[in-house]
Design a protein around this motif. Structure first.
Motif, PDB file in Angstrom:
ATOM      1  N   GLU A   1       0.824  -1.210   0.000  1.00  0.00           N
ATOM      2  CA  GLU A   1       0.000   0.000   0.000  1.00  0.00           C
ATOM      3  C   GLU A   1       0.855   1.256   0.000  1.00  0.00           C
ATOM      4  OE1 GLU A   1      -3.194   0.117   2.856  1.00  0.00           O
ATOM      5  OE2 GLU A   1      -3.537  -2.035   2.622  1.00  0.00           O
ATOM      6  N   VAL A   2       1.949   1.240   0.751  1.00  0.00           N
ATOM      7  CA  VAL A   2       2.857   2.391   0.796  1.00  0.00           C
ATOM      8  C   VAL A   2       3.434   2.635  -0.599  1.00  0.00           C
ATOM      9  CG1 VAL A   2       5.044   3.261   1.739  1.00  0.00           C
ATOM     10  CG2 VAL A   2       3.426   2.042   3.225  1.00  0.00           C
ATOM     11  N   GLU A   3       3.820   1.559  -1.260  1.00  0.00           N
ATOM     12  CA  GLU A   3       4.386   1.677  -2.602  1.00  0.00           C
ATOM     13  C   GLU A   3       3.382   2.317  -3.570  1.00  0.00           C
ATOM     14  OE1 GLU A   3       5.603  -1.695  -5.551  1.00  0.00           O
ATOM     15  OE2 GLU A   3       7.132  -1.530  -3.975  1.00  0.00           O
ATOM     16  N   MET A   4       2.128   1.872  -3.529  1.00  0.00           N
ATOM     17  CA  MET A   4       1.102   2.448  -4.412  1.00  0.00           C
ATOM     18  C   MET A   4       0.901   3.930  -4.111  1.00  0.00           C
ATOM     19  SD  MET A   4      -1.787  -0.528  -4.949  1.00  0.00           S
ATOM     20  CE  MET A   4      -2.167  -0.725  -3.222  1.00  0.00           C
ATOM     21  N   ASP A   5       0.900   4.300  -2.822  1.00  0.00           N
ATOM     22  CA  ASP A   5       0.730   5.694  -2.428  1.00  0.00           C
ATOM     23  C   ASP A   5       1.892   6.546  -2.945  1.00  0.00           C
ATOM     24  OD1 ASP A   5      -0.612   7.831  -1.072  1.00  0.00           O
ATOM     25  OD2 ASP A   5       0.812   7.620   0.589  1.00  0.00           O
ATOM     26  N   VAL A   6       3.110   6.067  -2.800  1.00  0.00           N
ATOM     27  CA  VAL A   6       4.299   6.803  -3.275  1.00  0.00           C
ATOM     28  C   VAL A   6       4.235   6.975  -4.789  1.00  0.00           C
ATOM     29  CG1 VAL A   6       6.814   6.650  -3.579  1.00  0.00           C
ATOM     30  CG2 VAL A   6       5.796   6.160  -1.338  1.00  0.00           C
ATOM     31  N   GLU A   7       3.892   5.914  -5.506  1.00  0.00           N
ATOM     32  CA  GLU A   7       3.811   6.015  -6.967  1.00  0.00           C
ATOM     33  C   GLU A   7       2.781   7.051  -7.390  1.00  0.00           C
ATOM     34  OE1 GLU A   7       3.332   2.156  -8.786  1.00  0.00           O
ATOM     35  OE2 GLU A   7       5.492   1.780  -8.664  1.00  0.00           O
ATOM     36  N   LYS A   8       1.636   7.053  -6.714  1.00  0.00           N
ATOM     37  CA  LYS A   8       0.566   7.972  -7.081  1.00  0.00           C
ATOM     38  C   LYS A   8       0.905   9.417  -6.691  1.00  0.00           C
ATOM     39  CE  LYS A   8      -3.527   6.543  -6.094  1.00  0.00           C
ATOM     40  NZ  LYS A   8      -4.743   6.219  -5.328  1.00  0.00           N
ATOM     41  N   ARG A   9       1.315   9.637  -5.454  1.00  0.00           N
ATOM     42  CA  ARG A   9       1.539  10.995  -4.948  1.00  0.00           C
ATOM     43  C   ARG A   9       2.759  11.676  -5.565  1.00  0.00           C
ATOM     44  NH1 ARG A   9       1.208  10.860   1.411  1.00  0.00           N
ATOM     45  NH2 ARG A   9       1.786  13.026   1.101  1.00  0.00           N
ATOM     46  N   TRP A  10       3.816  10.917  -5.852  1.00  0.00           N
ATOM     47  CA  TRP A  10       5.040  11.527  -6.362  1.00  0.00           C
ATOM     48  C   TRP A  10       5.327  11.148  -7.810  1.00  0.00           C
ATOM     49  CZ3 TRP A  10       4.716  10.237  -1.151  1.00  0.00           C
ATOM     50  CH2 TRP A  10       4.900  11.306  -0.272  1.00  0.00           C
ATOM     51  N   ASN A  11       4.370  10.478  -8.466  1.00  0.00           N
ATOM     52  CA  ASN A  11       4.549  10.064  -9.852  1.00  0.00           C
ATOM     53  C   ASN A  11       5.919   9.418 -10.035  1.00  0.00           C
ATOM     54  OD1 ASN A  11       3.849   9.700 -12.533  1.00  0.00           O
ATOM     55  ND2 ASN A  11       4.759  11.655 -13.155  1.00  0.00           N
ATOM     56  N   PHE A  12       6.162   8.394  -9.222  1.00  0.00           N
ATOM     57  CA  PHE A  12       7.453   7.729  -9.162  1.00  0.00           C
ATOM     58  C   PHE A  12       7.251   6.240  -9.386  1.00  0.00           C
ATOM     59  CE2 PHE A  12      11.005   5.778  -6.832  1.00  0.00           C
ATOM     60  CZ  PHE A  12      12.069   6.485  -7.362  1.00  0.00           C
ATOM     61  N   LYS A  13       7.841   5.689 -10.426  1.00  0.00           N
ATOM     62  CA  LYS A  13       7.695   4.268 -10.736  1.00  0.00           C
ATOM     63  C   LYS A  13       8.708   3.472  -9.915  1.00  0.00           C
ATOM     64  CE  LYS A  13       6.249   0.616 -12.817  1.00  0.00           C
ATOM     65  NZ  LYS A  13       5.167  -0.060 -12.171  1.00  0.00           N
ATOM     66  N   ILE A  14       8.220   2.743  -8.929  1.00  0.00           N
ATOM     67  CA  ILE A  14       9.079   1.965  -8.034  1.00  0.00           C
ATOM     68  C   ILE A  14       9.425   0.632  -8.679  1.00  0.00           C
ATOM     69  CG2 ILE A  14       9.190   0.793  -5.799  1.00  0.00           C
ATOM     70  CD1 ILE A  14       7.346   3.048  -4.740  1.00  0.00           C
ATOM     71  N   LYS A  15      10.708   0.304  -8.667  1.00  0.00           N
ATOM     72  CA  LYS A  15      11.197  -0.967  -9.208  1.00  0.00           C
ATOM     73  C   LYS A  15      11.439  -1.987  -8.097  1.00  0.00           C
ATOM     74  CE  LYS A  15      11.520   0.161 -13.539  1.00  0.00           C
ATOM     75  NZ  LYS A  15      10.761  -0.564 -14.544  1.00  0.00           N
ATOM     76  N   ASP A  16      11.787  -1.522  -6.914  1.00  0.00           N
ATOM     77  CA  ASP A  16      12.058  -2.407  -5.785  1.00  0.00           C
ATOM     78  C   ASP A  16      12.094  -1.562  -4.526  1.00  0.00           C
ATOM     79  OD1 ASP A  16      12.556  -4.757  -4.438  1.00  0.00           O
ATOM     80  OD2 ASP A  16      14.437  -5.193  -5.441  1.00  0.00           O
ATOM     81  N   HIS A  17      12.090  -2.222  -3.383  1.00  0.00           N
ATOM     82  CA  HIS A  17      12.232  -1.507  -2.119  1.00  0.00           C
ATOM     83  C   HIS A  17      12.891  -2.413  -1.088  1.00  0.00           C
ATOM     84  CE1 HIS A  17       8.083  -3.308  -1.683  1.00  0.00           C
ATOM     85  NE2 HIS A  17       8.697  -3.806  -0.634  1.00  0.00           N
ATOM     86  N   ARG A  18      13.457  -1.790  -0.080  1.00  0.00           N
ATOM     87  CA  ARG A  18      14.105  -2.513   1.016  1.00  0.00           C
ATOM     88  C   ARG A  18      13.669  -1.870   2.314  1.00  0.00           C
ATOM     89  NH1 ARG A  18      20.047  -4.064  -1.061  1.00  0.00           N
ATOM     90  NH2 ARG A  18      19.425  -4.433  -3.194  1.00  0.00           N
ATOM     91  N   LEU A  19      13.427  -2.696   3.296  1.00  0.00           N
ATOM     92  CA  LEU A  19      13.020  -2.199   4.597  1.00  0.00           C
ATOM     93  C   LEU A  19      13.821  -2.938   5.653  1.00  0.00           C
ATOM     94  CD1 LEU A  19      11.053  -0.478   6.301  1.00  0.00           C
ATOM     95  CD2 LEU A  19       9.451  -2.388   6.196  1.00  0.00           C
ATOM     96  N   THR A  20      14.526  -2.174   6.474  1.00  0.00           N
ATOM     97  CA  THR A  20      15.308  -2.763   7.550  1.00  0.00           C
ATOM     98  C   THR A  20      14.918  -2.077   8.850  1.00  0.00           C
ATOM     99  OG1 THR A  20      17.161  -3.158   6.050  1.00  0.00           O
ATOM    100  CG2 THR A  20      17.644  -3.231   8.398  1.00  0.00           C
ATOM    101  N   PHE A  21      14.505  -2.874   9.817  1.00  0.00           N
ATOM    102  CA  PHE A  21      14.188  -2.367  11.141  1.00  0.00           C
ATOM    103  C   PHE A  21      15.391  -2.623  12.043  1.00  0.00           C
ATOM    104  CE2 PHE A  21      10.015  -3.456   9.385  1.00  0.00           C
ATOM    105  CZ  PHE A  21       9.288  -2.321   9.677  1.00  0.00           C
ATOM    106  N   HIS A  22      15.796  -1.616  12.800  1.00  0.00           N
ATOM    107  CA  HIS A  22      16.890  -1.754  13.763  1.00  0.00           C
ATOM    108  C   HIS A  22      16.280  -1.692  15.155  1.00  0.00           C
ATOM    109  CE1 HIS A  22      20.121  -1.118  10.773  1.00  0.00           C
ATOM    110  NE2 HIS A  22      19.162  -0.469  10.149  1.00  0.00           N
ATOM    111  N   GLY A  23      16.610  -2.665  15.999  1.00  0.00           N
ATOM    112  CA  GLY A  23      16.048  -2.705  17.345  1.00  0.00           C
ATOM    113  C   GLY A  23      16.697  -3.797  18.172  1.00  0.00           C
TER     114      GLY A  23
END
Length: 159
Positions: free
Chosen positions: A116-138
Motif C-alpha cells: 500500500e505504501v508503494e502504491m501511495d508513493v507512486e501515485k503521490r510523487w509520480n514515481f515508478k518503483i522498481k524495488d524496495h528494502r526495509l530494515t528495522f533496527h532494534g
C-alpha cells in the motif's frame, strides 16, 4: 539444491552468461548458507575450502554479476559491510530484515509489508518503483529475554 542451481543456470543463459565452475561454486556456497547474510570475504573463504584455485577477485565478480541479474541482493545493515542474500524465487521485491542492535542478529520477514505504501508513493510523487528494502533496527526477542531487571543488593542498603 540441484533444481535451484539449474534455474539459476537458466537465468544466466537467458542473459548470455554461462554457469562456469567458479560461478557454480559461489552459488552453491550462497545456497548452503542462505540464512547467513554472508560478506564477499565470507563467501570467498567458504568457496576456497571447496575450490582453493578460485580467487577473491573471481568471487567478487561473480557476486556483482549475480546482483546485476537480481539472483542475489547486495545489502548493508549499517555496519559498513556489504552482504549478499539470495533473492527468493519469484519474489517481486526484496524481503525485509530485522537487525538487532545488541547481538547483530539478522532475521528476515518474507511477506511484503509495503504494498500500500508503494502504491501511495507512486501515485503521490509520480514515481515508478522498481524495488524496495526495509530494515528495522532494534532489540531482538533473544536479547530482550536476556535483559533482566536489576536486582537490589540488600546488603548495600544503608540501615
Amino acid at each position: 539444491m540441484e533444481e535451484r542451481i539449474n534455474r539459476i543456470k537458466k537465468q544466466l543463459h537467458s542473459s548470455s552468461y554461462k554457469l562456469t565452475p567458479q560461478r557454480e561454486a559461489t552459488v552453491r556456497v550462497l545456497l548452503e548458507h542462505e540464512e547467513d547474510h554472508l560478506s564477499a570475504e565470507d563467501v570467498y573463504l567458504l568457496v576456497k575450502e571447496k575450490s582453493p584455485e578460485i580467487g577473491l577477485a573471481t568471487v567478487y565478480r561473480t557476486l556483482e554479476l549475480l546482483t546485476e541479474l537480481k539472483i542475489v541482493d547486495k545489502i548493508n545493515f549499517g555496519d559498513g559491510v556489504s552482504r549478499y542474500d539470495l533473492r527468493q524465487e519469484g519474489a517481486a521485491h526484496f524481503h525485509h530484515h530485522l537487525v538487532c542492535m545488541e547481538c547483530g542478529a539478522v532475521d528476515e520477514i518474507q511477506e511484503d509489508l509495503l504494498g500500500e505504501v508503494e502504491m501511495d508513493v507512486e501515485k503521490r510523487w509520480n514515481f515508478k518503483i522498481k524495488d524496495h528494502r526495509l530494515t528495522f533496527h532494534g532489540i531482538c526477542y533473544r536479547c530482550q529475554g536476556k535483559q533482566e531487571k536489576p536486582s537490589v543488593n540488600h546488603d548495600a542498603v544503608e540501615r
